[in-house]
Design an enzyme around this catalytic site. Structure first.
Site, PDB file in Angstrom:
ATOM      1  N   HIS A   1      15.873  25.391  13.482  1.00 19.81           N
ATOM      2  CA  HIS A   1      14.853  25.379  14.535  1.00 19.81           C
ATOM      3  C   HIS A   1      13.589  26.189  14.272  1.00 19.81           C
ATOM      4  O   HIS A   1      12.691  26.192  15.109  1.00 19.81           O
ATOM      5  CB  HIS A   1      15.473  25.868  15.851  1.00 19.81           C
ATOM      6  CG  HIS A   1      16.618  25.037  16.295  1.00 19.81           C
ATOM      7  ND1 HIS A   1      16.488  23.715  16.658  1.00 19.81           N
ATOM      8  CD2 HIS A   1      17.937  25.330  16.404  1.00 19.81           C
ATOM      9  CE1 HIS A   1      17.671  23.234  16.990  1.00 19.81           C
ATOM     10  NE2 HIS A   1      18.574  24.186  16.828  1.00 19.81           N
TER      11      HIS A   1
ATOM     12  N   LYS B   1      21.071  13.641  12.434  1.00 21.50           N
ATOM     13  CA  LYS B   1      21.045  14.325  13.717  1.00 21.50           C
ATOM     14  C   LYS B   1      20.109  13.552  14.648  1.00 21.50           C
ATOM     15  O   LYS B   1      19.003  13.187  14.266  1.00 21.50           O
ATOM     16  CB  LYS B   1      20.571  15.766  13.530  1.00 21.50           C
ATOM     17  CG  LYS B   1      20.734  16.626  14.762  1.00 21.50           C
ATOM     18  CD  LYS B   1      20.456  18.086  14.462  1.00 21.50           C
ATOM     19  CE  LYS B   1      20.630  18.923  15.706  1.00 21.50           C
ATOM     20  NZ  LYS B   1      20.273  20.324  15.471  1.00 21.50           N
TER      21      LYS B   1
ATOM     22  N   HIS C   1      20.814  29.946  19.240  1.00 22.83           N
ATOM     23  CA  HIS C   1      20.899  28.569  19.735  1.00 22.83           C
ATOM     24  C   HIS C   1      19.627  28.217  20.478  1.00 22.83           C
ATOM     25  O   HIS C   1      19.162  28.988  21.310  1.00 22.83           O
ATOM     26  CB  HIS C   1      22.103  28.415  20.657  1.00 22.83           C
ATOM     27  CG  HIS C   1      22.211  27.067  21.289  1.00 22.83           C
ATOM     28  ND1 HIS C   1      22.597  25.932  20.585  1.00 22.83           N
ATOM     29  CD2 HIS C   1      21.972  26.650  22.559  1.00 22.83           C
ATOM     30  CE1 HIS C   1      22.588  24.897  21.413  1.00 22.83           C
ATOM     31  NE2 HIS C   1      22.216  25.302  22.605  1.00 22.83           N
TER      32      HIS C   1
END
Length: 146
Positions: free
Chosen positions: A36, A61, A138
């Site tokens: 990310h 993904k 996350h």
């Protein structure tokens, strides 16, 4: 000529094994960065290459977002640059006080088997992340900045 083929196959096998070992030993923070984080200069046209480079294409993904920022700015969301936030699923996370540039890559088509082709979208949003030991681990979502 026959000797080159087995050597090439062995080299390819070793490269795959090394990549698997590296990914298996990454910390949650390192995984967050791989999936990310982008330190700038990423355009929506770079989705295909970034997704491949970061090993996010086997299987393909569906969606992945890259936060365009410096690492310290993202880490700061776990501290003073963020505040507690509860997601719609009831997860306690952190939301950034200031918006970030985000490039979201979405899979084109239905197949999740390579080759993977992505469509990119750029936006500005307050990021929602989970933190452990004051490090992001996350990326949950982003709230589009008004």
């Amino acid at each position: 000529m026959a000797y080159k083929s087995p050597a090439l196959l062995l080299l390819l096998l070793l490269a795959v094994m090394f990549a698997t070992l590296v990914l298996a030993n990454e910390t949650p923070y390192q995984k967050f960065l791989r999936q990310h984080y982008h330190n700038g200069g990423m355009s929506v046209q770079m989705c295909d290459s970034e997704m491949r480079k970061r090993s996010l294409v086997n299987p393909c993904k569906e969606t992945n977002s890259f936060i365009i920022a410096q690492k310290n700015d993202i880490i700061a969301v776990c501290k003073e640059a963020g505040k507690p936030y509860t997601t719609s699923q009831g997860k306690l996370m952190r939301i950034s006080l200031n918006p970030f540039g985000v490039v979201t890559c979405k899979l084109k088509g239905e197949s999740h088997r390579p080759p993977c082709n992505y469509r990119g979208n750029s936006s500005t949003r307050n990021i929602v992340i989970a933190c452990e030991n004051n490090l992001p681990v996350h990326y949950e979502e982003g709230i589009i900045a008004a």
